[in-house]
Write a protein that holds these residues in place. Sequence first.
Motif, PDB file in Angstrom:
ATOM      1  N   GLY A 114     -22.865  12.178   8.879  1.00 47.69           N
ATOM      2  CA  GLY A 114     -22.041  12.307   7.672  1.00 47.69           C
ATOM      3  C   GLY A 114     -22.433  11.881   6.426  1.00 47.69           C
ATOM      4  N   CYS A 168     -16.086  11.653   7.867  1.00 46.96           N
ATOM      5  CA  CYS A 168     -17.559  11.431   7.929  1.00 46.96           C
ATOM      6  C   CYS A 168     -17.983  10.613   8.900  1.00 46.96           C
ATOM      7  CB  CYS A 168     -18.041  10.782   6.440  1.00 46.96           C
ATOM      8  SG  CYS A 168     -18.791  11.894   5.397  1.00 46.96           S
ATOM      9  N   GLN A 219     -16.658  11.965  12.435  1.00 46.52           N
ATOM     10  CA  GLN A 219     -17.208  13.378  12.408  1.00 46.52           C
ATOM     11  C   GLN A 219     -16.229  14.169  13.163  1.00 46.52           C
ATOM     12  OE1 GLN A 219     -21.188  14.046  13.284  1.00 46.52           O
ATOM     13  NE2 GLN A 219     -21.810  12.276  12.592  1.00 46.52           N
TER      14      GLN A 219
END
Length: 126
Positions: free
Chosen positions: A47, A108, A111
Amino acid sequence: QLQLVESGGGLVQPGGSLRLSCAASGFTFDTDPIGWFRQAPGKEREGVACISRTGINIYYADSVKGRFTVSRDNAKNTVYLQMNSLKPEDTAVYYCATRRMITVHDMCVLQRIDYWGQGTQVTVSS
């Protein structure tokens, strides 16, 4: 139908810059966070940068802090990733993605994603 379409990838020399774009359609764009992810051959997906629906909250991976900037233009349904001081290790396929009701950190780092774009190749090489 929700769609995310990335563009702007290409070949650039080390130290150069690129700006990626992610054009969204099929959903209410300004209600959801958007993230940029990358995956290089033989490596785990990472991310890179995630931005909240308002743009106020942003998460960056340590590997890109100070070099990459994520932004969004809700009027254009587009998110950008400005990449400066590019390094060979930034070479990867870059994807944008989204999921409803999630923090930028969880998007991020964990995920947790519902929708992915098709990706755009970024190659940093001399």
